[in-house]
Motif scaffolding. Structure first.
Motif, short mmCIF file in Angstrom:
data_model
loop_
_atom_site.label_atom_id
_atom_site.label_comp_id
_atom_site.label_asym_id
_atom_site.label_seq_id
_atom_site.Cartn_x
_atom_site.Cartn_y
_atom_site.Cartn_z
N GLN A 64 0.83 -1.24 0.13
CA GLN A 64 -0.13 0.03 -0.04
C GLN A 64 0.94 1.19 -0.17
N TRP A 97 -6.57 -0.79 -5.66
CA TRP A 97 -7.89 -0.04 -5.12
C TRP A 97 -7.66 1.09 -4.40
N ALA A 99 -8.33 4.68 -1.98
CA ALA A 99 -9.27 4.91 -0.61
C ALA A 99 -8.83 6.33 -0.36
N ARG A 120 -13.87 6.73 1.68
CA ARG A 120 -14.28 6.35 0.27
C ARG A 120 -13.40 5.03 -0.30
N LEU A 121 -13.73 3.87 -0.69
CA LEU A 121 -12.98 2.91 -1.27
C LEU A 121 -13.52 2.65 -2.89
N GLN A 129 -18.09 1.77 -6.00
CA GLN A 129 -17.44 2.49 -4.93
C GLN A 129 -18.39 2.42 -3.56
N LEU A 135 -13.56 3.89 7.63
CA LEU A 135 -13.17 2.98 7.10
C LEU A 135 -11.77 2.00 7.68
N TYR A 137 -8.72 -0.88 7.64
CA TYR A 137 -8.12 -1.60 6.50
C TYR A 137 -7.11 -2.35 7.22
N ALA A 144 -10.99 -4.87 4.24
CA ALA A 144 -11.34 -3.58 4.40
C ALA A 144 -12.86 -3.70 5.30
#
Length: 190
Positions: A64, A97, A99, A120-121, A129, A135, A137, A144
């Motif tokens: 990430q 992805w 976020a 938002r993911l 979305q 959120l 993760y 998530a």
């Protein structure tokens, strides 16, 4: 002569007394108070503007990355606090992805990311979305979830629920509790 000696002794005494007073009032003197470890744990090690942080897995793959206009790293807690973070999360097939949120906290040891405030993911390859207030993760399990109400959209469809889980590796989404959805019928064109 006796008067002169007396005057010199008086001046010497005054100078010594002023010196003692200055030493007693000196703000630069060492402070004997112990350091508060709880307060020290909150001290930032780095404050970075327009920063990008990348975390790699054991195999050397990018797991990430996090971009932020303001990133505060606190080494004692191994956390980075980000303002307006944008994260790129990668699954086992190297699909990206995305976020983002108003604020975020990343634990660099456990690769746990928490995004809060309009989180938002996005799954760009699937075209959906997910929006929620907070959120979480887990970067090691690539899972998530949100325990706050969530809205899942893949236009023209949308679904909402009280809790949501997403597993990046398998592209699975689970909505739990008070699930509601809008699925318009498919239209056929002649």
């Amino acid at each position: 002569m006796f008067r002169r000696i007396r005057k010199r002794v008086w001046l010497a005494g005054l100078v010594i007394a002023l010196g003692v007073l200055l030493v007693w009032l000196d703000p630069r003197s060492t402070d004997e108070r112990p350091v508060d470890p709880a307060a020290q744990a909150e001290e930032p090690g780095h404050v970075l503007e327009n920063a990008e942080m990348t975390l790699f897995g054991e195999s050397g793959r990018v797991e990430q990355s996090l971009k932020s206009p303001l990133l505060v790293y606190i080494p004692q807690r191994a956390t980075a606090e980000a303002t307006q973070p944008v994260a790129s999360l990668y699954d086992n097939e190297d699909r990206e992805w995305l976020a983002n949120a108003d604020e975020g906290t990343l634990n660099t040891d456990t690769q746990a990311l928490t995004l809060s405030g309009d989180a938002r993911l996005l799954a760009p390859s699937e075209g959906w979305q997910l929006d929620t207030d907070e959120l979480h993760y887990d970067g090691l399990a690539r899972h998530a979830w949100s325990e706050a109400p969530a809205l899942l959209q893949q236009p023209p469809q949308r679904m909402s629920a009280t809790r949501m889980d997403v597993w990046l590796d398998t592209s699975q989404v689970r909505l739990t509790d008070n699930v509601r959805g809008h699925h318009p019928p498919a239209t056929q064109t002649p």
